[in-house]
Structure formats: structure tokens, C-alpha cells
Design an enzyme around this catalytic site. Structure first.
Site, PDB file in Angstrom:
ATOM      1  N   TYR A  67       0.839  -1.194   0.000  1.00 47.10           N
ATOM      2  CA  TYR A  67       0.000   0.000   0.000  1.00 47.10           C
ATOM      3  C   TYR A  67       0.871   1.240   0.000  1.00 47.10           C
ATOM      4  CZ  TYR A  67      -4.987  -0.197  -0.170  1.00 47.10           C
ATOM      5  OH  TYR A  67      -6.253  -0.272  -0.636  1.00 47.10           O
ATOM      6  N   GLU A  69      -0.437   4.779  -0.554  1.00 49.04           N
ATOM      7  CA  GLU A  69      -1.230   6.001  -0.755  1.00 49.04           C
ATOM      8  C   GLU A  69      -0.338   7.223  -0.586  1.00 49.04           C
ATOM      9  OE1 GLU A  69      -4.650   6.080   1.770  1.00 49.04           O
ATOM     10  OE2 GLU A  69      -5.786   4.780   0.425  1.00 49.04           O
ATOM     11  N   THR A 239      -3.208   5.593 -21.903  1.00 48.37           N
ATOM     12  CA  THR A 239      -3.188   4.267 -21.296  1.00 48.37           C
ATOM     13  C   THR A 239      -1.752   3.767 -21.411  1.00 48.37           C
ATOM     14  OG1 THR A 239      -3.642   3.215 -23.412  1.00 48.37           O
ATOM     15  CG2 THR A 239      -5.542   3.691 -22.026  1.00 48.37           C
TER      16      THR A 239
END
Ligand SMILES: *Cc1c(COP(=O)(O)O)cnc(C)c1O
Length: 445
Positions: A67, A69, A239
């Protein structure tokens, strides 16, 4: 030659121990069937490609566990020293490859990247100009049922009736009249080069942000086979899984400063780059997919090589060769040809719909998608066109000569759309044809 139908269970290619097979036979079987399909059919979907084994390895790595963030150096979880280095590496590689001042590698895909641009630049209800979906634009450029069409005022621009290319004169008139806050340049079914310099002039005349969406063509740009819009645009989105051959994901390039800060964002204490970053996280997303960021870094390393430069140029040569071969066989193409990696067959005067032809072609091992053509009289659910693209077959090593053979396969099926025996025999020939080539990520491991 192998003529197994999709219903049959494929045998493992190697005897290597597979944790997936041990845990979940059903998913493993589906994976083997998908691999077989990709090896034995022609992938002509313009937005698809084959990621390399190195990119796949990074995508499937333990970076999926972390993780992170926030942004490098400013995370909300501990233990991010290594992924900070990883994200900075991806960012630096992107900035170098495209020559941009700022890069964000966290968008989960192309549509979320575009959503972040709306959040960073506009307020709901602001006017947005884009190419409509039926004329080659993307859903997120202001199509009615998309958030971009419901939350913002749509001002479409269109194609010239004769040339089927963007009508820049009318675009300029419309922009001057409507004064949009943002103009999109880019598309998902537009086979020509965009005039970024002219679009930048128009955006300047109307105090609009100019945003390029290079989802399809980012690989061509890196290879030098299509002009780079970065110097003309406030923001560029993409993309990472189409012609640039990375993992499924998205990225955003931008200038640092907002040239309309005083005009449109006088109260914001953040510049353009910071507003883009804040739109991605925390406004729209949570933790970035660090395995995908890792795989993007790998793909960018691959894209910086001379081999990738020739790959990008070969994509265009192949699309042009396929276009020429189809024209010679009596097919109509939207705009009469292509400058990039895609072509759109115009089947308006043929007995069946685009969807019906795409189904027949798929039965024959030729994987495409049906697509609207300009002025399409048929329902969008069936349409009158087929979009073809050369990136994936070029990744297999095919060149101009092979494009002639592909045109013959397509022609055989389209001339006898209701003869299943023809489809079966073409499918066998296509599988034989593909077997002579390697498939990155599948046959090289
Ligand atoms: C593919 C594409 C997108 C969206 O990408 P997703 O990853 O499918 O969300 C956005 N814009 C253009 C022009 C595209 O071709």
C-alpha cells in the site's frame, strides 16, 4: 495443425510446476485456453497488444502487496522507501521519453486518467469540446452517457464530410463561438495524424486548455512514428497497455504551471502539476497499484531502445500495407487509408453489419471489433465498420508481406460470410500462419 475449438481443454505447454494450476484448476484452464487463442489467432484489435515476459513478471510480482497512498516521499503508510524509488524511476523514465515537465503514473487506466483531468482543470457544468464517439472520439471526451457528457456541457466537433478528417476550420469557428474551457485532441478510431500545432493555436485564441489523449498512439510517439503533442498541450493522458506495450494502466503528463491559473483558478494555491496529482489522489483514487507501476517502468525501459523505435515504425508500415492491400481488394476505408496503426473498414454498402462481419471473422480466427463509421446508417449496436490495428501482429514479428496474407484471409471471409466451411478452413490456415511467429509473453517463456 491444431484445430481445437474454444470449448476444448488445452493441455499445459510445459511441465513446470504451476501454483495456479495447483490452487485453481478452473482459472488455470481458462488461462491456457486464452493463451492458445492468442497464439493461434490474429489479434487485429487496434487497442490490444502483447506485453513482454518482463512486463508480465513485474505485473505479477509482490509489488501488488504494498500500500502506498500518497506520492514518493509523502506516503500515508510506512515501509515505502523501495516503492518510492520505483515510482520515481517510472516518473523519470516517462518525463525523459516524452519530454514532459511532470508525470503521474498512478491512474488505474485511461478513463480514470481522463477523469482526473476534469477534476484538476474544470468545474462541473464547464464546456468541453471533443470528437464524438461515432466519429472516432472516446467516451470520456464528452459522450452523452459518460460522466463527461452528463456532468459537463458537451460541445462536439466533427469531421469534414468529404475527407472524413477533422474539420479544423469548423472546429475553430465553433470554439470561438462557444469558448470551451477544455478541448480534447485524440481518439479511439481516428486513423490520421492530429494537427497539434493548429489545435494549440485555436486553444490559445479561445483561452481553452488543450489536452491530448494519446491512449492509442503513445507507442508510436515514443518511437518517433507520430508527432509528440507534449510541447503543444497543457496536459497529455494515455493508457499504458496499447501501442506502448506496458501493463494495463494509465498515466498523465503535464506542464508544471497553469497558464490560466489567474483566469480560472485564482484561489487555488496549487499549480497545474499539483492539481493533477491531487485529483488522482486523494480526490479520485486510493492506493496506487505498485505492481503496475513496476511493470510500467519496465515497459518504458523497453520503449527507450532502438528495437522499439523500429517496432513503432514497422507498426505504421504494416497498417499502411494492410490498408493498401484491402483497397486493392475493393474495400472502402474511412479517410481512404491510414497514417498510424489503425484502419477502419467502411462496410456500409455490404449486405451485413459490422458486427456480423466481426463475428464471421472471429470464427475464422481473425479477432477485430465492429465500429461506427462517419454517417453510419446502422444502429450503434451493430454498426457498419470494422476497426483493424497492426500493433499486436507487429509484436509477433510480422511485416508488410504478412499483411498481404492477412488481407487475403479477411477478403475470403467477407466474400463468403455465410459459409461456415470457409471460416473453418481459414481458421486452420490462420493458426498455421501464426505458428511461424513468436508471441511475446506467451511463447518466449
Ligand atoms: C482506450 C482509450 C481510453 C480509455 O482507456 P481504458 O484503459 O479502457 O479506460 C481513453 N481514451 C482513448 C482515446 C482510448 O483509446
Amino acid at each position: 495443425m491444431d484445430n481445437t475449438t474454444d470449448g476444448a481443454i488445452a493441455q499445459p505447454e510445459t511441465s513446470a510446476w504451476s501454483p495456479l494450476a495447483a490452487v485453481d484448476r478452473r482459472v488455470h484452464e481458462l488461462l491456457l485456453r486464452q493463451e492458445r487463442q492468442e497464439r493461434t489467432t490474429l489479434k487485429l484489435i487496434a487497442s490490444e497488444n502483447f506485453a513482454s515476459s518482463a512486463v508480465l513478471e513485474a505485473t505479477g510480482s509482490i509489488f501488488t502487496n504494498k500500500y502506498a497512498e500518497g506520492y514518493p516521499g509523502a506516503r500515508y503508510y510506512a515501509g515505502n522507501e523501495i516503492v518510492d524509488e520505483l515510482e520515481n524511476l517510472a516518473i523519470e523514465r516517462l518525463k525523459t521519453l516524452f519530454g514532459s515537465e511532470h508525470a503521474n503514473v498512478q491512474p488505474y487506466s485511461g478513463s480514470p486518467a481522463n477523469q482526473a483531468v476534469y477534476r484538476a482543470l474544470l468545474s462541473p457544468g464547464d464546456k468541453v469540446m471533443g470528437l464524438p464517439l461515432p466519429e472516432g472520439g472516446h467516451l470520456t471526451h464528452g459522450w452523452a452517457i459518460n460522466f463527461s457528457g452528463t456532468d459537463y456541457k458537451r460541445v462536439p466537433y466533427g469531421l469534414h464530410e468529404k475527407t472524413q478528417q477533422i474539420d479544423y476550420d469548423r472546429l475553430r469557428e465553433t470554439a470561438k463561438r462557444e469558448q470551451p474551457r477544455l478541448i480534447w485532441v485524440g481518439g479511439t478510431a481516428y486513423p490520421r495524424i492530429f494537427d497539434y500545432a493548429l489545435m494549440a493555436e485555436i486553444a490559445l485564441e479561445t483561452n481553452s486548455y488543450l489536452v491530448a489523449d494519446i491512449a492509442h498512439i503513445s507507442g508510436l510517439i515514443v518511437a518517433g512514428a507520430h508527432p509528440n503533442p507534449v510541447c503543444h498541450c497543457d496536459v497529455v493522458t494515455s493508457t499504458s497497455h496499447k501501442s506502448i506495450r506496458g501493463p494495463r494502466g494509465g498515466f498523465i503528463l503535464s506542464r508544471n504551471e497553469d497558464r490560466y491559473q489567474a483566469l480560472y483558478h485564482p484561489k487555488s494555491k496549487y499549480n497545474l502539476a499539483r492539481r493533477i496529482d491531487r485529483a488522482v489522489f486523494p480526490q479520485l483514487q486510493g492506493g496506487p497499484h505498485m505492481n503496475v507501476v513496476a511493470a510500467l517502468a519496465v515497459a518504458l525501459q523497453e520503449a527507450a531502445t532502438p528495437a522499439f523505435r523500429s517496432y513503432g515504425h514497422q507498426i505504421v508500415k504494416n497498417a499502411k500495407a494492410l490498408a493498401q492491400a484491402l483497397l486493392e481488394r475493393g474495400y472502402d476505408l474511412v479517410t481512404g487509408g491510414t497514417d498510424n496503426h489503425m484502419l477502419i473498414l467502411d462496410l456500409r454498402d455490404r449486405p451485413l453489419s459490422g458486427k456480423a462481419y466481426a463475428e464471421r471473422l472471429a470464427n475464422a480466427g481473425i479477432i477485430t471489433n465492429f465500429n461506427m463509421v462517419p454517417g453510419d446508417p446502422r444502429d450503434p449496436a451493430v454498426a457498419s465498420g470494422i476497426r483493424l490495428g497492426s500493433p499486436a501482429v507487429t509484436s509477433m514479428g510480422m511485416r508488410e508481406g504478412e499483411m498481404l496474407q492477412i488481407a487475403d484471409f479477411i477478403d475470403l471471409v467477407c466474400r463468403q460470410p455465410n459459409d461456415p466451411d470457409v471460416h473453418t478452413s481459414v481458421r486452420r490456415d490462420v493458426a498455421d500462419f501464426c505458428a511461424a511467429f513468436g508471441v511475446p509473453g506467451i511463447t518466449d517463456i
